[in-house]
Scaffold this motif. Structure first.
Motif, PDB file in Angstrom:
ATOM      1  N   GLU A 108       0.842  -1.208   0.000  1.00  0.00           N
ATOM      2  CA  GLU A 108       0.000   0.000   0.000  1.00  0.00           C
ATOM      3  C   GLU A 108       0.872   1.251   0.000  1.00  0.00           C
ATOM      4  O   GLU A 108       0.585   2.214  -0.709  1.00  0.00           O
ATOM      5  CB  GLU A 108      -0.941   0.007   1.216  1.00  0.00           C
ATOM      6  N   THR A 109       1.937   1.231   0.776  1.00  0.00           N
ATOM      7  CA  THR A 109       2.864   2.359   0.800  1.00  0.00           C
ATOM      8  C   THR A 109       3.483   2.565  -0.575  1.00  0.00           C
ATOM      9  O   THR A 109       3.593   3.689  -1.058  1.00  0.00           O
ATOM     10  CB  THR A 109       3.965   2.132   1.862  1.00  0.00           C
ATOM     11  N   ARG A 154       0.899   4.094  -2.898  1.00  0.00           N
ATOM     12  CA  ARG A 154       0.535   5.446  -2.532  1.00  0.00           C
ATOM     13  C   ARG A 154       1.648   6.450  -2.812  1.00  0.00           C
ATOM     14  O   ARG A 154       1.402   7.571  -3.241  1.00  0.00           O
ATOM     15  CB  ARG A 154       0.181   5.504  -1.050  1.00  0.00           C
ATOM     16  N   TYR A 155       2.896   6.078  -2.565  1.00  0.00           N
ATOM     17  CA  TYR A 155       3.990   7.045  -2.630  1.00  0.00           C
ATOM     18  C   TYR A 155       4.951   6.861  -3.788  1.00  0.00           C
ATOM     19  O   TYR A 155       5.942   7.574  -3.874  1.00  0.00           O
ATOM     20  CB  TYR A 155       4.754   7.041  -1.307  1.00  0.00           C
TER      21      TYR A 155
END
Length: 102
Positions: free
Chosen positions: A96-97, A100-101
């Motif tokens: 997820e990180t 997202r980034y």
């Protein structure tokens, strides 16, 4: 040399001129479609023998599942199940990180 040429461009051009990029493994070969996954670095990591953080966590999950299959003691099985759960949660957070980034 162009004054706006980046350091990386300069280094890459120099390596090409010196022949440092000749005869690299896989040169001229297409990338196998099966190696093109959701992880954009999977193919590169696979060729180099390195692993993505997701891959390393998956290996640990797979190893824990093998231990779980071999474990007979209920206390030991619960501990391994907790370990698997924690690893899967960590992997999901890492993914997820990344989404997202990146």
């Amino acid at each position: 040399m162009d004054m706006f040429e980046s350091f990386i461009d300069q280094a890459f051009r120099r390596a090409q001129e010196n022949g440092d990029l000749d005869d690299l493994p896989g040169t001229g070969k297409p990338i196998e479609p099966s190696s093109l996954t959701a992880d954009p670095f999977a193919h590169t990591f696979a060729e180099s023998g390195a692993m993505t953080p997701f891959g390393m966590l998956q290996v640990r999950i797979d190893e824990a599942r093998k231990r779980l299959a071999e474990a007979s003691d209920s206390e030991q099985r619960r501990a391994i199940q907790s370990e698997i759960s924690a690893l899967e949660t960590r992997k999901a957070i890492e993914m997820e990180t990344w989404k997202r980034y990146s």
